[in-house]
Design an enzyme around this catalytic site. Structure first.
Site, short mmCIF file in Angstrom:
data_model
loop_
_atom_site.label_atom_id
_atom_site.label_comp_id
_atom_site.label_asym_id
_atom_site.label_seq_id
_atom_site.Cartn_x
_atom_site.Cartn_y
_atom_site.Cartn_z
N GLY A 188 0.97 -1.04 0.03
CA GLY A 188 -0.04 0.06 -0.02
C GLY A 188 0.95 1.30 -0.09
N THR A 189 1.18 1.62 1.12
CA THR A 189 2.40 2.84 1.51
C THR A 189 2.21 3.94 1.31
OG1 THR A 189 3.74 0.55 0.81
CG2 THR A 189 4.79 2.86 0.70
N THR A 190 2.93 4.76 1.88
CA THR A 190 3.48 5.89 1.59
C THR A 190 4.61 6.49 1.71
OG1 THR A 190 1.30 7.14 2.65
CG2 THR A 190 3.01 8.66 2.34
#
Length: 228
Positions: free
Chosen positions: A34-36
């Site tokens: 997913g991630t940022t």
């Protein structure tokens, strides 16, 4: 009559070209990060940051301690979003390509050359990875966005992953062209933290890579607010 061409020796070709199997795994149903991810250029270096959550579709958290920031060069690192297995494979191949480049030419690739290598790896593979590449060489600090088609874009700051819109909002407010490395660490971590507040696929702390002309230092924090 055509003159037969001499086969190109494997030893003179890039690893991902001589052995496509290295970078063409079956996508499968692996967990996604997913991630940022965030990259920021500072006055004497570059800072990359990413959250530490892996999830399935942003609904179920499968791991709370995934390190998505990895050194790939003596003075460069990548912040990664995508399928976990593909992230790991991308890092392995890019590190191998970097060592091969250094062995052949007697010097480490410049950060611009490294970004081209990274783009070529993604162009010639099925890896589901969206990296930010940050590094420092004799000409200064660089942050590159690299896409799955091999595109390479340079900027002074960048964000990626499912929380990128939220992270960009924070970066637009806090980034300055004269940031010290310490200030850049705080700005990058704060952007990841802001995105993690609203993006369900991001969270569980932050990993921060501080890149200078000397080395790459990666540190992990349970809370982005701990980064100073």
């Amino acid at each position: 009559m055509e003159t037969p061409q001499e086969p190109d020796p494997v030893g003179r070709r890039a690893l991902h070209e001589s052995n496509p199997g290295l970078v063409s795994p079956d996508p499968g149903e692996g967990a996604e990060t997913g991630t940022t991810v965030v990259g920021v250029v500072a006055d004497e270096g570059v800072v990359l940051a990413a959250d530490r959550r892996a999830s399935i579709g942003g609904r179920v958290v499968t791991n709370k301690h995934v390190r998505k920031v990895e050194p790939v060069h003596p003075t460069a690192a990548a912040a990664l979003s995508g399928t976990v297995g593909h992230l790991q494979q991308f890092v392995r191949v890019l590190r191998a390509e970097t060592r091969l480049y250094a062995d052949r030419r007697g010097t480490d690739p410049s950060i611009t050359a490294l970004s081209t290598l990274a783009g070529n790896v993604l162009l010639n593979s099925g890896l589901q990875v969206s990296p930010l590449l940050g590094g420092v060489d004799d000409t200064g600090g660089y942050v590159f966005e690299i896409d799955g088609a091999g595109g390479v874009l340079r900027d002074t700051y960048a964000a990626g992953g499912s929380g990128m819109q939220l992270a960009y909002g924070a970066l637009e407010d806090t980034y300055r062209g004269d940031l010290t490395t310490e200030d850049a660490r705080s700005v990058a971590a704060s952007a990841v933290g802001s995105a993690s507040e609203r993006d369900t696929a991001s969270g569980n702390g932050v990993a921060v890579a501080t890149v200078t002309q000397e080395d790459v230092q990666v540190e992990e924090y349970a809370d982005p607010g701990e980064v100073v």
